[in-house]
Write a protein that holds these residues in place. Structure first.
Motif, PDB file in Angstrom:
ATOM      1  N   TYR A 192      58.355  26.038  45.881  1.00 43.17           N
ATOM      2  CA  TYR A 192      57.802  25.706  47.415  1.00 43.17           C
ATOM      3  C   TYR A 192      56.392  25.412  46.922  1.00 43.17           C
ATOM      4  O   TYR A 192      55.671  25.609  47.855  1.00 43.17           O
ATOM      5  CB  TYR A 192      58.073  26.755  48.349  1.00 43.17           C
ATOM      6  CG  TYR A 192      59.639  27.158  48.379  1.00 43.17           C
ATOM      7  CD1 TYR A 192      60.547  26.012  48.592  1.00 43.17           C
ATOM      8  CD2 TYR A 192      59.851  28.262  48.077  1.00 43.17           C
ATOM      9  CE1 TYR A 192      61.895  26.323  48.724  1.00 43.17           C
ATOM     10  CE2 TYR A 192      61.315  28.420  48.403  1.00 43.17           C
ATOM     11  CZ  TYR A 192      62.272  27.690  48.673  1.00 43.17           C
ATOM     12  OH  TYR A 192      63.429  28.043  48.781  1.00 43.17           O
ATOM     13  N   GLY A 193      55.854  25.014  45.730  1.00 42.37           N
ATOM     14  CA  GLY A 193      54.490  24.677  45.677  1.00 42.37           C
ATOM     15  C   GLY A 193      53.494  25.963  45.681  1.00 42.37           C
ATOM     16  O   GLY A 193      52.330  25.665  45.414  1.00 42.37           O
ATOM     17  N   ILE A 194      54.119  27.158  45.324  1.00 43.33           N
ATOM     18  CA  ILE A 194      53.160  28.320  44.963  1.00 43.33           C
ATOM     19  C   ILE A 194      53.641  28.942  43.873  1.00 43.33           C
ATOM     20  O   ILE A 194      54.815  28.807  43.300  1.00 43.33           O
ATOM     21  CB  ILE A 194      53.290  29.360  46.078  1.00 43.33           C
ATOM     22  CG1 ILE A 194      54.434  29.843  46.264  1.00 43.33           C
ATOM     23  CG2 ILE A 194      52.602  28.891  47.602  1.00 43.33           C
ATOM     24  CD1 ILE A 194      54.520  31.020  47.302  1.00 43.33           C
ATOM     25  N   LYS A 195      52.452  29.671  43.157  1.00 43.99           N
ATOM     26  CA  LYS A 195      52.677  30.090  41.784  1.00 43.99           C
ATOM     27  C   LYS A 195      52.967  31.654  41.854  1.00 43.99           C
ATOM     28  O   LYS A 195      52.421  32.124  42.851  1.00 43.99           O
ATOM     29  CB  LYS A 195      51.449  29.989  40.799  1.00 43.99           C
ATOM     30  CG  LYS A 195      51.281  28.704  40.545  1.00 43.99           C
ATOM     31  CD  LYS A 195      50.095  28.372  39.722  1.00 43.99           C
ATOM     32  CE  LYS A 195      49.901  26.938  39.358  1.00 43.99           C
ATOM     33  NZ  LYS A 195      48.663  26.855  38.623  1.00 43.99           N
ATOM     34  N   VAL A 196      53.951  32.193  41.210  1.00 41.41           N
ATOM     35  CA  VAL A 196      54.277  33.454  41.437  1.00 41.41           C
ATOM     36  C   VAL A 196      54.512  34.367  40.223  1.00 41.41           C
ATOM     37  O   VAL A 196      55.060  33.973  39.366  1.00 41.41           O
ATOM     38  CB  VAL A 196      55.963  33.662  42.214  1.00 41.41           C
ATOM     39  CG1 VAL A 196      56.293  34.960  42.684  1.00 41.41           C
ATOM     40  CG2 VAL A 196      56.004  32.382  43.309  1.00 41.41           C
TER      41      VAL A 196
ATOM     42  N   PRO B 289      39.730  34.155  36.266  1.00 39.63           N
ATOM     43  CA  PRO B 289      38.966  32.770  36.593  1.00 39.63           C
ATOM     44  C   PRO B 289      39.599  31.890  37.104  1.00 39.63           C
ATOM     45  O   PRO B 289      40.914  31.452  37.183  1.00 39.63           O
ATOM     46  CB  PRO B 289      38.374  32.361  35.245  1.00 39.63           C
ATOM     47  CG  PRO B 289      39.571  32.882  34.249  1.00 39.63           C
ATOM     48  CD  PRO B 289      39.514  34.131  34.871  1.00 39.63           C
ATOM     49  N   GLY B 290      39.196  31.192  38.331  1.00 42.77           N
ATOM     50  CA  GLY B 290      39.771  30.153  39.145  1.00 42.77           C
ATOM     51  C   GLY B 290      40.540  30.588  40.390  1.00 42.77           C
ATOM     52  O   GLY B 290      40.757  29.689  41.184  1.00 42.77           O
ATOM     53  N   ILE B 291      40.619  31.746  40.563  1.00 39.43           N
ATOM     54  CA  ILE B 291      40.916  32.184  41.805  1.00 39.43           C
ATOM     55  C   ILE B 291      39.852  32.557  42.702  1.00 39.43           C
ATOM     56  O   ILE B 291      38.986  33.540  42.672  1.00 39.43           O
ATOM     57  CB  ILE B 291      41.840  33.512  41.809  1.00 39.43           C
ATOM     58  CG1 ILE B 291      43.243  33.237  41.024  1.00 39.43           C
ATOM     59  CG2 ILE B 291      42.208  34.231  43.008  1.00 39.43           C
ATOM     60  CD1 ILE B 291      44.029  34.398  40.693  1.00 39.43           C
ATOM     61  N   GLU B 292      39.859  31.938  44.048  1.00 41.92           N
ATOM     62  CA  GLU B 292      38.454  32.109  44.839  1.00 41.92           C
ATOM     63  C   GLU B 292      38.531  33.371  45.797  1.00 41.92           C
ATOM     64  O   GLU B 292      37.747  33.858  46.172  1.00 41.92           O
ATOM     65  CB  GLU B 292      38.372  30.820  45.728  1.00 41.92           C
ATOM     66  CG  GLU B 292      38.259  29.668  44.864  1.00 41.92           C
ATOM     67  CD  GLU B 292      36.922  29.598  44.068  1.00 41.92           C
ATOM     68  OE1 GLU B 292      36.022  30.384  44.036  1.00 41.92           O
ATOM     69  OE2 GLU B 292      36.932  28.678  43.009  1.00 41.92           O
TER      70      GLU B 292
ATOM     71  N   TRP C 164      47.283  31.388  36.207  1.00 41.55           N
ATOM     72  CA  TRP C 164      47.182  31.228  37.607  1.00 41.55           C
ATOM     73  C   TRP C 164      46.825  29.511  37.835  1.00 41.55           C
ATOM     74  O   TRP C 164      47.037  29.196  38.751  1.00 41.55           O
ATOM     75  CB  TRP C 164      46.360  32.021  38.176  1.00 41.55           C
ATOM     76  CG  TRP C 164      47.042  33.438  38.583  1.00 41.55           C
ATOM     77  CD1 TRP C 164      46.633  34.639  37.765  1.00 41.55           C
ATOM     78  CD2 TRP C 164      48.258  34.173  38.865  1.00 41.55           C
ATOM     79  NE1 TRP C 164      47.421  35.673  38.019  1.00 41.55           N
ATOM     80  CE2 TRP C 164      48.518  35.266  38.925  1.00 41.55           C
ATOM     81  CE3 TRP C 164      49.263  32.982  39.915  1.00 41.55           C
ATOM     82  CZ2 TRP C 164      49.540  36.004  39.300  1.00 41.55           C
ATOM     83  CZ3 TRP C 164      50.148  33.940  40.266  1.00 41.55           C
ATOM     84  CH2 TRP C 164      50.384  35.374  39.998  1.00 41.55           C
ATOM     85  N   GLY C 165      45.367  29.343  36.889  1.00 45.92           N
ATOM     86  CA  GLY C 165      45.013  27.952  37.147  1.00 45.92           C
ATOM     87  C   GLY C 165      43.884  28.107  38.544  1.00 45.92           C
ATOM     88  O   GLY C 165      43.534  29.273  38.640  1.00 45.92           O
TER      89      GLY C 165
END
Length: 389
Positions: A198-202, A127-130, A235-236
């Motif tokens: 750098y602002g991205i989740k990994v 959920p939350g990932i488009e 993941w959000g």
């Protein structure tokens, strides 16, 4: 106290009744080979494809039983399904109503929420990932992971909320490419908090094992690990999750292509004929599992000598563009072979963030724009059927 072993795990599984309370899941032949590594237990349970979602409590029960065994530090249990030859695929779920819970989305986000809210999100359980995009190649050594990480960072630079999943279990590279060390934390219900830079989740297997550890895993173990890194990570809300696929067209690639609701794939190749032959194998794989190909990137397209500025077509030039035209998929762009891309990748400071105004970063941002346009264009089309096999 009994020593942790495969026999101990199998014996414990005999206490779990089958889906229709007929005998137990071991005697019914539903349990795969059991793999144990560092006191963590991995195996899968084979169930009818059409009942995979219904039998999720069975998987959870098996995982609880294993975790309760003495000496067990963790367990990954997945459901797998084999569709008999000639049988019809399970019915496709009806699309769910689009979510309206994203009022806090990034102001520049254009995520195709309604199109991805049905079959794909249900199957993925994220959920939350488009949108989920795979970056793949038919062979190793073509710069796929470098392309994937710079594509993800370019999408972030273009205003999207981005995550990246390193699906290369045997050779994870995202920790080094993104300069991330340490191990992720777990919160309640064993959910993993992804690492971030750098602002991205990994998320990567490289965060969970030492860099020099050889991952000697069979197919079901790899599948279980991949599904856990996808589904059991906080993941959000993301506009896009970029999946760095393993090179080639083996079991891990098919697992991701068949069981993850990919909205499309980006193929990375170098210009020479040999690489293009392997790239075609990747294209054919995605076609067979009904995953759209968003386009082809020609990596190491040409070399600019740093001392003279002269251009050299070391691996040939234009082969990937010609291939894209031949098979009728978009050509996304040419990425040059430069010292800065190699050096910044090795240093964990990819060129898109270390030299954001440079020509190489512009190439990646242009590719990111084209990829996202393809995602939005396809958002109104029917989602591919995801079949558990």
């Amino acid at each position: 106290m009994a020593e942790l072993s495969r026999d101990l795990v199998v014996e414990a599984m005999k206490g779990i009744r089958g889906p229709d309370l007929e005998s137990n899941i071991v005697d019914l032949g539903m349990v795969s080979d059991v793999f144990i590594s560092d006191a963590k237990v991995y195996f899968s349970i084979n169930v009818p494809a059409e009942r995979a979602q219904e039998l999720e409590p069975l998987r959870q029960a098996a995982e609880r039983v294993v975790k309760a065994l003495p000496g067990v530090k963790g367990a990954v249990v997945s459901l797998t399904a084999e569709r008999k030859q000639g049988s019809a695929p399970p019915p496709r779920p009806q699309p769910a109503a689009p979510s309206h819970g994203h009022s806090h989305a990034h102001p520049h986000s254009h995520a195709p929420a309604a199109a991805q809210a049905g079959t794909q999100r249900t199957k993925a359980g994220v959920p939350g990932i488009e949108a989920i995009i795979a970056v793949a190649s038919g062979k190793g050594g073509v710069g796929k992971s470098t392309t994937a990480v710079n594509l993800a960072l370019a999408m972030k630079a273009n205003g999207l909320r981005v995550g990246i999943l390193d699906a290369d279990v045997y050779g994870p590279s995202m920790p080094r490419l993104l300069g991330i060390t340490g191990r992720p934390q777990q919160i309640e219900n064993r959910i993993i908090v992804p690492m971030e830079n750098y602002g991205i989740k990994v998320m990567s297997m490289g965060f969970l094992v030492d860099e020099g550890t050889a991952m000697i895993w069979r197919g079901p173990m790899v599948q279980s690990a991949l599904m856990q890194m996808l589904r059991e990570v906080a993941w959000g809300d993301l506009d896009v999750l970029v999946v760095d696929m393993p090179p080639g067209t083996g079991d891990a690639q098919l697992t991701m292509a068949q069981q993850v609701p990919l909205c499309g794939a980006v193929i990375v190749s170098t210009p020479q004929d040999l690489a293009l032959i392997d790239a075609r194998k990747g294209l054919n794989m995605f076609n067979k599992v009904e995953v759209p190909v968003l386009g082809i990137v020609e990596n190491m397209s040409y070399f600019i000598a740093p001392d003279t500025g002269n251009r050299y077509d070391i691996f040939g030039h234009g082969g990937a563009k010609a291939e894209a035209e031949t098979i009728g998929v978009p050509f996304l762009g040419e990425v040059p072979l430069t010292m800065s891309i190699r050096e910044t990748s090795d240093a964990g400071t990819p060129v898109v963030v270390s030299e954001p105004e440079g020509p190489q970063a512009k190439v990646y941002r242009d590719i990111a724009t084209k990829v996202w346009e393809q995602v939005k264009t396809r958002a109104g089309r029917a989602a591919p059927t995801i079949v558990f096999e």
